[in-house]
Design a protein around this motif. Structure first.
Motif, PDB file in Angstrom:
ATOM      1  N   PHE A 184       0.820  -1.209   0.000  1.00  0.00           N
ATOM      2  CA  PHE A 184       0.000   0.000   0.000  1.00  0.00           C
ATOM      3  C   PHE A 184       0.860   1.267   0.000  1.00  0.00           C
ATOM      4  CE2 PHE A 184      -3.110  -3.021   1.929  1.00  0.00           C
ATOM      5  CZ  PHE A 184      -3.996  -3.004   0.868  1.00  0.00           C
ATOM      6  N   MET A 185       2.159   1.115   0.162  1.00  0.00           N
ATOM      7  CA  MET A 185       3.054   2.271   0.039  1.00  0.00           C
ATOM      8  C   MET A 185       3.061   2.798  -1.395  1.00  0.00           C
ATOM      9  SD  MET A 185       4.645   3.338   2.757  1.00  0.00           S
ATOM     10  CE  MET A 185       6.241   4.005   2.264  1.00  0.00           C
ATOM     11  N   TYR A 217       0.817   1.302  -4.023  1.00  0.00           N
ATOM     12  CA  TYR A 217      -0.428   1.048  -4.747  1.00  0.00           C
ATOM     13  C   TYR A 217      -1.490   1.932  -4.098  1.00  0.00           C
ATOM     14  CZ  TYR A 217      -4.166  -1.404  -7.180  1.00  0.00           C
ATOM     15  OH  TYR A 217      -5.233  -1.705  -7.991  1.00  0.00           O
ATOM     16  N   GLY A 218      -1.936   2.936  -4.811  1.00  0.00           N
ATOM     17  CA  GLY A 218      -2.820   3.947  -4.209  1.00  0.00           C
ATOM     18  C   GLY A 218      -4.262   3.491  -4.142  1.00  0.00           C
ATOM     19  N   GLU A 222      12.003  17.151 -12.438  1.00  0.00           N
ATOM     20  CA  GLU A 222      11.428  18.448 -12.819  1.00  0.00           C
ATOM     21  C   GLU A 222      10.159  18.743 -12.007  1.00  0.00           C
ATOM     22  OE1 GLU A 222      12.351  16.048 -14.949  1.00  0.00           O
ATOM     23  OE2 GLU A 222      14.182  17.043 -15.665  1.00  0.00           O
ATOM     24  N   TYR A 223       9.334  17.697 -11.847  1.00  0.00           N
ATOM     25  CA  TYR A 223       8.098  17.864 -11.079  1.00  0.00           C
ATOM     26  C   TYR A 223       8.425  18.221  -9.631  1.00  0.00           C
ATOM     27  CZ  TYR A 223       3.481  16.427  -9.168  1.00  0.00           C
ATOM     28  OH  TYR A 223       2.258  16.375  -8.538  1.00  0.00           O
ATOM     29  N   ARG A 231      -9.448   6.355  -0.753  1.00  0.00           N
ATOM     30  CA  ARG A 231      -9.657   6.527   0.689  1.00  0.00           C
ATOM     31  C   ARG A 231     -10.809   7.497   0.900  1.00  0.00           C
ATOM     32  NH1 ARG A 231      -3.527   6.874   0.928  1.00  0.00           N
ATOM     33  NH2 ARG A 231      -2.870   5.051   2.102  1.00  0.00           N
ATOM     34  N   ALA A 233      -0.408  10.021  -3.082  1.00  0.00           N
ATOM     35  CA  ALA A 233      -1.753   9.468  -2.882  1.00  0.00           C
ATOM     36  C   ALA A 233      -1.692   8.074  -2.259  1.00  0.00           C
ATOM     37  CB  ALA A 233      -2.490   9.394  -4.212  1.00  0.00           C
ATOM     38  N   ALA A 234      -0.637   7.333  -2.535  1.00  0.00           N
ATOM     39  CA  ALA A 234      -0.559   5.969  -2.007  1.00  0.00           C
ATOM     40  C   ALA A 234       0.025   5.969  -0.598  1.00  0.00           C
ATOM     41  CB  ALA A 234       0.282   5.095  -2.927  1.00  0.00           C
ATOM     42  N   SER A 235       1.253   6.415  -0.452  1.00  0.00           N
ATOM     43  CA  SER A 235       1.953   6.269   0.825  1.00  0.00           C
ATOM     44  C   SER A 235       1.635   7.392   1.805  1.00  0.00           C
ATOM     45  CB  SER A 235       3.467   6.261   0.583  1.00  0.00           C
ATOM     46  OG  SER A 235       3.900   7.548   0.177  1.00  0.00           O
ATOM     47  N   ARG A 236       1.156   8.503   1.326  1.00  0.00           N
ATOM     48  CA  ARG A 236       0.929   9.719   2.102  1.00  0.00           C
ATOM     49  C   ARG A 236       2.227  10.371   2.572  1.00  0.00           C
ATOM     50  NH1 ARG A 236      -4.717   9.575   5.402  1.00  0.00           N
ATOM     51  NH2 ARG A 236      -5.834   8.176   4.051  1.00  0.00           N
ATOM     52  N   TYR A 237       3.342   9.825   2.172  1.00  0.00           N
ATOM     53  CA  TYR A 237       4.598  10.528   2.431  1.00  0.00           C
ATOM     54  C   TYR A 237       4.668  11.744   1.512  1.00  0.00           C
ATOM     55  CZ  TYR A 237       7.023   7.121   5.411  1.00  0.00           C
ATOM     56  OH  TYR A 237       7.417   6.328   6.446  1.00  0.00           O
ATOM     57  N   TRP A 291       0.268  17.423 -13.949  1.00  0.00           N
ATOM     58  CA  TRP A 291       1.203  18.571 -13.985  1.00  0.00           C
ATOM     59  C   TRP A 291       1.962  18.578 -15.315  1.00  0.00           C
ATOM     60  CZ3 TRP A 291       6.597  18.773 -14.258  1.00  0.00           C
ATOM     61  CH2 TRP A 291       7.173  20.019 -13.982  1.00  0.00           C
ATOM     62  N   ASP A 297      11.111   8.964  -9.155  1.00  0.00           N
ATOM     63  CA  ASP A 297      10.440   7.663  -9.013  1.00  0.00           C
ATOM     64  C   ASP A 297       9.102   7.742  -9.735  1.00  0.00           C
ATOM     65  OD1 ASP A 297       8.784   9.142  -7.349  1.00  0.00           O
ATOM     66  OD2 ASP A 297       9.782   8.456  -5.522  1.00  0.00           O
ATOM     67  N   ASN A 298       8.246   6.733  -9.547  1.00  0.00           N
ATOM     68  CA  ASN A 298       6.951   6.735 -10.240  1.00  0.00           C
ATOM     69  C   ASN A 298       6.073   7.904  -9.823  1.00  0.00           C
ATOM     70  OD1 ASN A 298       7.583   4.453 -11.613  1.00  0.00           O
ATOM     71  ND2 ASN A 298       6.408   3.058 -10.299  1.00  0.00           N
ATOM     72  N   VAL A 299       6.319   8.419  -8.632  1.00  0.00           N
ATOM     73  CA  VAL A 299       5.469   9.497  -8.120  1.00  0.00           C
ATOM     74  C   VAL A 299       5.894  10.839  -8.690  1.00  0.00           C
ATOM     75  CG1 VAL A 299       4.688  10.656  -6.028  1.00  0.00           C
ATOM     76  CG2 VAL A 299       5.019   8.185  -6.031  1.00  0.00           C
ATOM     77  N   GLY A 300       7.197  11.026  -8.904  1.00  0.00           N
ATOM     78  CA  GLY A 300       7.630  12.332  -9.372  1.00  0.00           C
ATOM     79  C   GLY A 300       8.950  12.304 -10.120  1.00  0.00           C
ATOM     80  N   THR A 301       8.979  13.060 -11.215  1.00  0.00           N
ATOM     81  CA  THR A 301      10.246  13.264 -11.920  1.00  0.00           C
ATOM     82  C   THR A 301      11.023  14.372 -11.204  1.00  0.00           C
ATOM     83  OG1 THR A 301       9.175  14.917 -13.297  1.00  0.00           O
ATOM     84  CG2 THR A 301       9.240  12.660 -14.160  1.00  0.00           C
ATOM     85  N   LEU A 354       1.655  13.834 -11.061  1.00  0.00           N
ATOM     86  CA  LEU A 354       2.760  13.988 -12.014  1.00  0.00           C
ATOM     87  C   LEU A 354       2.243  14.092 -13.447  1.00  0.00           C
ATOM     88  CD1 LEU A 354       5.716  13.896 -12.988  1.00  0.00           C
ATOM     89  CD2 LEU A 354       5.617  11.409 -12.785  1.00  0.00           C
ATOM     90  N   PHE A 394       3.278  18.286  -0.142  1.00  0.00           N
ATOM     91  CA  PHE A 394       2.434  17.653  -1.157  1.00  0.00           C
ATOM     92  C   PHE A 394       2.597  16.157  -0.983  1.00  0.00           C
ATOM     93  CE2 PHE A 394       1.316  15.995  -5.336  1.00  0.00           C
ATOM     94  CZ  PHE A 394       0.124  16.652  -5.561  1.00  0.00           C
TER      95      PHE A 394
END
Lengths: 789, 271
Positions: free
Chosen positions: A702-703, A705-706, B247-248, A709, B179-183, A773, B241-245, A770, B176
């Motif tokens: 779940f870290m 895979y969103g 640049e992003y 919620r 969405a998945a990890s909330r980190y 944006w 990573d998959n969450v952000g480049t 991402l 920011f």
């Protein structure tokens, strides 16, 4: 046949009978069961997407503490175990008939419990270790030395369909197992040739997983004295698991008992048998000990049956007035390494024209093997995919040709007077008032207020987007269902072969039974999930349960009322014809005497009864119903995009769903809410991503895979419409999947609207921050370039 | 998960002693990183020494210009502390923005700081406020404490006992979330205090939490959001990573910095 005025329970939002049990920890899930002498199984899983199994050295593992056995695919073959008979080609009279290329039989790669030849996806079990404790089994599994020869692999759907793609099955010339065409290709081509407008779109509806709260588990035991096996395993229908596991083990079905009481989420992932089910049974006989398996969450992500993964290419021919002339579609389904189900491809195939009256259409439906976990019917099997295709295509047509997107839809919708309506690929829509759904929805969603809300959002630096989608889906499913109805002095018991995983069957089936028999709702109990009690039944999938249950219960009620009348006549000493039954009471017209069901049940075991009335007040009834129904509706959502971050918030979400007869609105609304979240999850967050370089799945927890919620969802406005289906006694359609079906389309429709100032966008689901944006950056760059040019 | 010894000392001295007595021991202070790591078999300590039972490590106090938080204080206690809310409201908000309710009642400030996850929130506050990490052996200033991804200046067996935060004039935090990890995908902590302006960035840098010196300089000259208008972050220093480049993330850092400045004295969480 039904007396609606007598309905006291049907249609009422009664609280669920099962909830007290479930919220007080009294549920009986698979992992709650343990047996004396029980030992544990753990799987050795392939780290490669495609690799030949050269050798497996089990010596080190066998020497480890507590280890009782290590088993491989060679052992399975030696014991003559059979492949799991998934029977993946849908075969009711109304399913689209899928074939292999050139009309051949579909090649189904054998799904052995453990493969002896090669591993065909990352995570495939290639050996099983059984030990005294779970920790010991897991530790020993790591010590099993598997020698692999890595093979070229392919995971991507389009790439897998290429003629020169790495092949998974030697029996096929490539990876294509299904290649069928439907509709009138000649007429479609002709219509396209003379159409003034043609709009085309390609989309990949990506791969997701159900992530049920309860990880899958299995407990198998073998009784040497009786020669019978018992399997505890949560599923979508114990009867099916019993039949299939009996085949795997080469046993007659009566030698197997499958128990599936409470199930912590299914969404389709549990509707096909898992190899571990057979493995624990097989090992329990070999070791003479009950064997248990419970998947880790990471194993669930890797090896639960997954969903969707369809590439669709669609074109629409349109005349100058916006009337749809013809449609062309090509759908390519990725079934993974083995074919567990072709339901998604088949279900979608019958619905490509959506809610619209399109005179001619043609569809090519293909399926490919790939080095990935097999896919299975996933909530609303096949329908969100084709709904996405037609609805997004209509949005695109409106934008490109300058039509209002609602007006273009209205101009083409199937009208109530066309019902039953046969669409261009041969599906017969049973009933529905599609445009009325739209009107209700637009009022519910306050469509009039959109521009004011858009201005308000803009003042806050946000981009408001409004999404819209119509939908029509089908509910087919296994055609047979059986019910036992047993009246006892203290209540009515119904035994039936569906399997809820949170849908509330114990409540809604009791409501139906109560009103059919005229007994209080509280006096009805529903028994499910033990194949020693439940002798037959089709399980729960495809939105079939309420419809099939209410139908077989209606048939059973006729029979048991007749039995009751005969018994009452005997007890009151009158002719059968003198007995009248009304609202649960048997009476004689000209007398004050009457008998209730429970009075009668008290006399049903009387030894002095004539032969014909003995045997208790109970009936067993079978029904077979092939005719599908077509739930339908409309959906609207609003999102606010933060253009600086690509973040978004769903601010409004409204649906109108025609579910046919609604037995319990509380449950149906809840189903819709959950269904929406599941569909929105695919649009915005969920993806089983496979690294294109290594073939490794990267979403293992779940870290990464969103999940949807509650704090990412607005308060939903859901409205139920009841246009009764003429196909079954209660007029039920289905209410479990309508929330999901239009959700990906409506979210992406909203996205496009929100970003419209930047020009056409191409964002693939899931639309992450991402991606949003990046699309905005590209749009801004395009705009800047066109200004300077 | 493999079997191991679970030990729960009552005080720091005992913790040190049993850590030294057990070969291959690991401290546990919440465990939101450590326990999943154990379950996946990525770490196999022979013993876990749980520090959260040590009462002396659970406190929130103010003395002079310093707010001290005991290392075993859980996020929920920091978030709801009147003392923290009064003196450094952005810090209370930050604690309240971590993970979810379950995480906040289990995770601790010491555990988070010692783990130095590159996407964790507390390292941004510690660095962004110029705090001192106090251990059973010494005090380490924030600039010397965080040394890289999951790396700190802590030596083997060294226990973080408390964090001393200098109370700033004003501080704010904007993040920011994934969405998945909330980190945090990118988050910025800004403070203006005794030692000037500090800007710490978490979630985004290739080397974990870092100070954005250009931003600090600009805000030292002019402590208003407008001062950041023309600044940029070099994507080369951003992780991917998959969450952000890169640049992003570089863009998000500037957006979060401006939003932190626009909402002084608060924590803002975006998704």
């Amino acid at each position: 046949m039904l007396n609606e005025r007598a309905f006291k329970a049907v249609g009422k939002p009664l609280p669920r009978k099962e909830d007290l049990r479930l919220v007080t920890g009294k549920g009986r899930f698979t992992d709650d069961f343990n047996m004396p002498g029980q030992v544990w199984a753990s799987m050795v899983r392939s780290p490669y997407p495609h690799a030949r199994i050269v050798a497996i050295d089990v010596a080190d593992a066998l020497g480890m503490p507590g280890v009782l056995g290590v088993y491989t695919g060679v052992d399975c073959a030696r014991d003559g175990l059979q492949p799991i008979p998934h029977n993946p080609v849908p075969s009711t009279n109304f399913d689209m008939k899928l074939t292999g290329p050139g009309g051949t039989k579909v090649f189904i790669g054998s799904h052995m419990l453990l493969p002896a030849d090669k591993a065909r996806h990352v995570g495939e079990a290639v050996a099983m270790v059984v030990a005294d404790t779970r920790d010991q089994a897991q530790a020993a599994a790591e010590a099993v030395a598997v020698e692999y020869e890595e093979l070229p692999w392919v995971a991507d759907t389009l790439a897998a369909a290429e003629p020169d793609a790495p092949r998974l099955w030697d029996e096929l010339p490539d990876n294509v197992l299904v290649d069928s065409s439907f509709g009138d290709a000649v007429a479609t081509d002709a219509a396209f040739a003379r159409a003034p407008h043609v709009v085309t779109m390609t989309a990949h509806i990506g791969r997701v997983t159900g992530a049920p709260l309860e990880p899958r588990a299995a407990l198998g035991s073998y009784d040497a004295e009786t020669g019978r096996y018992t399997l505890y395993a949560g599923s979508g229908g114990a009867v099916r698991q019993k039949r299939e596991m009996a085949e795997v083990l080469n046993e007659p079905p009566e030698n197997l008992r499958v128990i599936s009481f409470d199930v912590g989420g299914n969404f389709g992932t549990r509707n096909r048998a898992y190899v571990e089910f057979g493995l624990v049974l097989w090992a329990s006989k070999k070791l003479g000990r009950p064997v248990k398996f419970r998947a880790e969450r990471s194993e669930s992500f890797l090896t639960d049956y997954q969903g969707r993964d369809l590439v669709t290419e669609v074109s629409l021919a349109i005349d100058r007035d916006g009337k749809f002339l013809a449609m062309r579609a090509s759908n390519l389904s990725n079934v993974g390494s083995r074919c567990a189900s072709l339901s998604p491809l088949s279900k979608g195939a019958g619905l490509i024209t959506g809610s619209y009256d399109i005179p001619v259409a043609t569809l090519r439906a293909r399926a490919v093997y790939s080095c990935t976990m097999p896919t299975q019917a996933y909530r609303s099997s096949g329908r969100p995919e084709v709904t996405f295709a037609i609805e997004r295509l209509v949005d695109k047509a409106a934008r490109e040709l300058g039509f209002d997107r609602l007006e273009l839809r209205r101009r083409n919708m199937v009208r109530p007077e066309q019902m039953p309506y046969v669409n261009a690929v041969g599906s017969t829509y049973d009933s529905g008032e599609y445009e009325a759904n739209m009107d209700k929805l637009l009022a519910l969603a306050d469509w009039q207020g959109i521009e004011a809300r858009r201005a308000d959002a803009k003042a806050r630096g946000k981009l408001l987007g409004v999404g819209f989608a119509n939908y029509v889906e089908s509910s087919i499913g296994t055609p047979k269902e059986r019910a036992d109805v047993i009246v006892r002095p203290d209540g009515v018991e119904v035994v039936i072969g569906t399997q809820p995983a949170g849908q509330g069957h114990e409540t809604s089936f009791a409501q139906v039974t109560a009103d059919l028999l005229g007994v209080p709702f509280d006096n009805v109990t529903i028994t499910l999930g033990d194949t020693d009690v439940v002798s037959a039944g089709g399980g729960t999938h495809s939105g079939r349960s309420m419809r099939h249950a209410s139908t077989v219960l209606a048939l059973a009620s006729v029979e048991i009322i007749e039995k009751g009348c005969a018994l009452a006549a005997h007890c009151l000493g009158v002719e059968r014809d003198a007995i009248q039954f009304d609202e649960g009471v048997f009476r004689v017209a000209d007398r004050n005497t009457s008998l209730s069901w429970f009075d009668l049940a008290g006399r049903a075991d009387d030894k002095s009864l004539p032969e014909s009335l003995r045997g208790g007040l109970k009936v067993r009834c079978d029904s077979e119903m092939h005719t599908p129904v077509f739930p339908n509706g409309a959906c609207c959502c609003e999102i606010e995009v933060d253009p600086e971050t690509g973040g978004l918030e769903i601010t409004r979400y409204s649906t109108v769903d025609d579910v046919g007869r609604c037995i319990n609105p509380l449950i149906v609304h809840g189903q819709t809410h959950g269904g929406i979240a599941q569909g929105v999850g695919q649009a915005l967050w969920e993806q089983c991503y496979i690294d294109p370089g290594s073939g490794q799945p990267t979403n293992g927890s779940f870290m990464d895979y969103g999940m949807p919620r509650f704090d990412n969802m607005p308060s939903f406005k859901t409205q139920i419409v009841e246009v009764l289906s003429p196909t079954n006694p209660f007029g039920v359609k289905a209410g479990g999947e309508g929330g999901t079906t239009p959700a990906p389309a409506v979210i992406m429709s909203a996205m496009e609207d929100a970003l419209s100032e930047f020009g056409p966008m191409d964002i693939e689901m899931p639309a992450t921050g991402l991606k949003i944006w990046s699309a905005i950056q590209q749009g801004r760059a395009r705009l800047a370039a066109s200004k300077t040019a | 998960m493999h079997s191991l010894r679970y030990l729960r000392p009552a005080n720091v001295e005992e913790a040190v002693r049993i850590f030294n007595e057990n070969e291959d021991a690991s401290f546990l202070s919440g465990g939101h990183t450590l326990l999943p790591t154990l379950k996946l078999g990525l770490a196999r300590p022979a013993a876990l020494v749980d520090l959260t039972g040590i009462k002396s490590l659970r406190h929130i106090t103010v003395g002079g210009d310093v707010l001290s938080i005991g290392a075993a204080t859980c996020h929920a206690d920091v978030a709801s502390s009147d003392i923290v809310r009064r003196h450094i409201p952005a810090l209370a908000g930050l604690a309240g923005s971590i993970g979810d309710r379950h995480v906040r009642n289990r995770g601790t400030i010491g555990g988070s700081v010692a783990n130095n996850d590159p996407a964790a929130d507390y390292p941004a506050a510690v660095l962004g406020l110029g705090a001192t990490v106090v251990t059973d052996r010494r005090g380490l200033v924030a600039d010397d404490f965080f040394t890289g991804l999951y790396e700190t200046a802590l030596e083997s067996g060294e226990i973080v006992t408390r964090i001393d935060f200098p109370i700033p004039q004003i501080a704010s935090y904007a993040k920011f979330r994934s969405a998945a990890s909330r980190y945090s995908v990118a988050a910025v902590f800004i403070s203006h205090g005794q030692s000037g302006v500090r800007v710490a960035v978490t979630g985004a840098g290739t080397n974990g939490v870092f100070r954005a010196k250009d931003l600090e300089q600009a805000l030292s000259d002019d402590f208003r959001p407008e001062a950041l208008a023309d600044l940029h972050i070099d994507p080369a220093s951003m992780s991917s990573d998959n969450v952000g480049t890169p640049e992003y993330r570089a863009s998000l850092v500037m957006v979060m910095a401006r939003r932190a400045m626009a909402h002084p004295g608060t924590t803002q969480s975006y998704k």
